[in-house]
Design a protein around this motif. Structure first.
Motif, PDB file in Angstrom:
ATOM      1  N   ILE A 132       0.844  -1.203   0.000  1.00 31.89           N
ATOM      2  CA  ILE A 132       0.000   0.000   0.000  1.00 31.89           C
ATOM      3  C   ILE A 132       0.874   1.247   0.000  1.00 31.89           C
ATOM      4  O   ILE A 132       0.592   2.231  -0.690  1.00 31.89           O
ATOM      5  N   GLY A 133       1.963   1.199   0.777  1.00 36.22           N
ATOM      6  CA  GLY A 133       2.885   2.330   0.816  1.00 36.22           C
ATOM      7  C   GLY A 133       3.531   2.585  -0.533  1.00 36.22           C
ATOM      8  O   GLY A 133       3.688   3.736  -0.953  1.00 36.22           O
ATOM      9  N   VAL A 134       3.909   1.501  -1.235  1.00 37.96           N
ATOM     10  CA  VAL A 134       4.486   1.652  -2.573  1.00 37.96           C
ATOM     11  C   VAL A 134       3.462   2.320  -3.496  1.00 37.96           C
ATOM     12  O   VAL A 134       3.804   3.242  -4.260  1.00 37.96           O
ATOM     13  N   SER A 135       2.212   1.877  -3.429  1.00 34.98           N
ATOM     14  CA  SER A 135       1.154   2.493  -4.237  1.00 34.98           C
ATOM     15  C   SER A 135       0.972   3.957  -3.865  1.00 34.98           C
ATOM     16  O   SER A 135       0.773   4.816  -4.733  1.00 34.98           O
ATOM     17  N   ASN A 136       1.065   4.239  -2.576  1.00 36.37           N
ATOM     18  CA  ASN A 136       0.949   5.612  -2.096  1.00 36.37           C
ATOM     19  C   ASN A 136       2.058   6.484  -2.672  1.00 36.37           C
ATOM     20  O   ASN A 136       1.823   7.599  -3.143  1.00 36.37           O
ATOM     21  N   GLY A 137       3.290   5.960  -2.645  1.00 33.11           N
ATOM     22  CA  GLY A 137       4.421   6.695  -3.195  1.00 33.11           C
ATOM     23  C   GLY A 137       4.333   6.849  -4.702  1.00 33.11           C
ATOM     24  O   GLY A 137       4.661   7.907  -5.251  1.00 33.11           O
ATOM     25  N   LEU A 138       3.896   5.793  -5.391  1.00 32.96           N
ATOM     26  CA  LEU A 138       3.712   5.859  -6.834  1.00 32.96           C
ATOM     27  C   LEU A 138       2.751   6.977  -7.217  1.00 32.96           C
ATOM     28  O   LEU A 138       3.031   7.790  -8.104  1.00 32.96           O
ATOM     29  N   LEU A 139       1.614   7.009  -6.520  1.00 37.80           N
ATOM     30  CA  LEU A 139       0.627   8.041  -6.809  1.00 37.80           C
ATOM     31  C   LEU A 139       1.189   9.422  -6.491  1.00 37.80           C
ATOM     32  O   LEU A 139       0.935  10.388  -7.233  1.00 37.80           O
ATOM     33  N   GLY A 147      -0.205  11.419  -0.043  1.00 36.35           N
ATOM     34  CA  GLY A 147      -0.736  10.777   1.149  1.00 36.35           C
ATOM     35  C   GLY A 147      -2.120  10.209   1.002  1.00 36.35           C
ATOM     36  O   GLY A 147      -2.716   9.748   1.976  1.00 36.35           O
ATOM     37  N   VAL A 148      -2.651  10.215  -0.215  1.00 36.03           N
ATOM     38  CA  VAL A 148      -4.051   9.833  -0.417  1.00 36.03           C
ATOM     39  C   VAL A 148      -4.294   8.364  -0.086  1.00 36.03           C
ATOM     40  O   VAL A 148      -5.207   8.027   0.670  1.00 36.03           O
ATOM     41  N   ILE A 149      -3.485   7.459  -0.650  1.00 33.02           N
ATOM     42  CA  ILE A 149      -3.744   6.031  -0.457  1.00 33.02           C
ATOM     43  C   ILE A 149      -3.500   5.619   0.994  1.00 33.02           C
ATOM     44  O   ILE A 149      -4.251   4.821   1.559  1.00 33.02           O
ATOM     45  N   SER A 150      -2.468   6.175   1.627  1.00 35.19           N
ATOM     46  CA  SER A 150      -2.216   5.842   3.031  1.00 35.19           C
ATOM     47  C   SER A 150      -3.359   6.339   3.915  1.00 35.19           C
ATOM     48  O   SER A 150      -3.752   5.673   4.880  1.00 35.19           O
ATOM     49  N   THR A 151      -3.911   7.501   3.584  1.00 37.00           N
ATOM     50  CA  THR A 151      -5.038   8.037   4.343  1.00 37.00           C
ATOM     51  C   THR A 151      -6.268   7.150   4.190  1.00 37.00           C
ATOM     52  O   THR A 151      -6.963   6.842   5.170  1.00 37.00           O
ATOM     53  N   ILE A 152      -6.541   6.714   2.967  1.00 35.71           N
ATOM     54  CA  ILE A 152      -7.674   5.829   2.720  1.00 35.71           C
ATOM     55  C   ILE A 152      -7.502   4.503   3.455  1.00 35.71           C
ATOM     56  O   ILE A 152      -8.447   3.977   4.059  1.00 35.71           O
ATOM     57  N   SER A 153      -6.281   3.965   3.435  1.00 37.28           N
ATOM     58  CA  SER A 153      -6.040   2.675   4.094  1.00 37.28           C
ATOM     59  C   SER A 153      -6.261   2.770   5.601  1.00 37.28           C
ATOM     60  O   SER A 153      -6.694   1.802   6.235  1.00 37.28           O
ATOM     61  N   CYS A 154      -5.957   3.920   6.181  1.00 32.91           N
ATOM     62  CA  CYS A 154      -6.210   4.106   7.617  1.00 32.91           C
ATOM     63  C   CYS A 154      -7.710   4.144   7.902  1.00 32.91           C
ATOM     64  O   CYS A 154      -8.165   3.695   8.956  1.00 32.91           O
ATOM     65  N   GLN A 155      -8.493   4.686   6.965  1.00 28.67           N
ATOM     66  CA  GLN A 155      -9.943   4.664   7.117  1.00 28.67           C
ATOM     67  C   GLN A 155     -10.468   3.236   7.126  1.00 28.67           C
ATOM     68  O   GLN A 155     -11.356   2.897   7.909  1.00 28.67           O
ATOM     69  N   TRP A 156      -9.935   2.397   6.248  1.00 32.82           N
ATOM     70  CA  TRP A 156     -10.416   1.025   6.130  1.00 32.82           C
ATOM     71  C   TRP A 156     -10.287   0.245   7.434  1.00 32.82           C
ATOM     72  O   TRP A 156     -11.048  -0.677   7.688  1.00 32.82           O
ATOM     73  N   ARG A 157      -9.314   0.617   8.256  1.00 29.57           N
ATOM     74  CA  ARG A 157      -9.039  -0.159   9.467  1.00 29.57           C
ATOM     75  C   ARG A 157     -10.005   0.137  10.610  1.00 29.57           C
ATOM     76  O   ARG A 157      -9.998  -0.549  11.631  1.00 29.57           O
TER      77      ARG A 157
END
Length: 248
Positions: A132-139, A147-157
């Motif tokens: 997920i972090g790699v995807s976050n960095g890619l984006l 920080g979009v994907i990391s923020t979304i992943s924190c919501q999922w938890r």
């Protein structure tokens, strides 16, 4: 810089600091809407990274009582790996198509989240977090939204708002360290930009302080909806930027 122009610059810094203090991210989204009209894109990018170190560092300090590096390091490591890959891929992809596609996905996700109940918590392991972090960095490397994907992943938890921010803010801080270091190596940090940075710091800090004050008074559901609304705004801004270029 003339007084009216500086007033716009300072007002954007104040608003960006407030949004960052309240939500933990989206400062760059807010300030770029103004700064790109009054200073150069390179200065805007440099200032966003520099102020990002300030806003995320402040957030980490304020939430140090719930800071858990065991949860943050996999996302941070993946982000460090992903950013340079995303930047290099830009040479082979049409950035307009990419920004439009990401924007549409963010809009759909945010609308879905705003119209549905809270998601059932998802358990994510270390390996998946690094991915997920790699995807976050890619984006981040491809679009500037680090920080979009990391923020979304924190919501999922399903974590409470303090814990979410205590994880995704260190990830954002690491992303801004990588970006700022790259800018320094590339020689894009000029004396004029540093002067602008110094002039804007009081306004950014004032906004940051007031945003954090308000953050302490909201509940988890309000925070969730705020994050989704900002993700919606991020998606719409990406789509609008592509449409605007296509109409020129």
């Amino acid at each position: 810089m003339e007084v009216p122009v500086f007033a716009l610059f300072a007002l954007a810094a104040l608003a960006g600091g407030f949004v960052s203090g309240f939500s933990g991210f989206a400062m760059g989204l807010v300030v770029s809407g103004v700064w790109l009209h009054i200073i150069t894109p390179m200065q805007t990018a440099t200032l966003i990274a520099g102020y990002g170190l300030l806003t995320q560092g402040y957030g980490i300090f304020k939430l140090r009582h719930v800071l858990d590096l065991r949860k943050a390091w996999p996302l941070s490591l993946g982000t460090v790996i992903g950013i340079p890959i995303g930047v290099s891929i830009l040479a082979y992809l049409n950035p307009g198509y990419l920004r439009f596609g990401v924007g549409v996905l963010l809009v759909l996700y945010a609308i879905y989240g705003l119209t549905k109940p809270v998601f059932a918590p998802v358990k994510i392991g270390v390996g998946a977090d690094i991915a997920i972090g790699v995807s976050n960095g890619l984006l981040g490397g491809l679009t500037g939204l680090g920080g979009v994907i990391s923020t979304i992943s924190c919501q999922w938890r399903g974590w409470p708002k303090d814990m979410q921010r205590a994880v995704f803010q260190p990830v954002l801080f690491v992303a801004f360290v990588v970006i700022s270091s790259s800018q320094a190596v590339a020689g894009t940090i000029t004396k004029e930009t540093l002067t602008l940075y110094a002039l804007g710091v009081p306004f950014m800090v004032a906004g940051l302080w007031s945003g954090f004050k308000l953050f302490g008074k909201i509940n988890d559901e309000t925070f969730r909806n705020t994050v989704l609304a900002l993700l919606l705004l991020a998606g719409l801004s990406l789509v609008a930027s592509v449409v605007q270029l296509a109409l020129r």
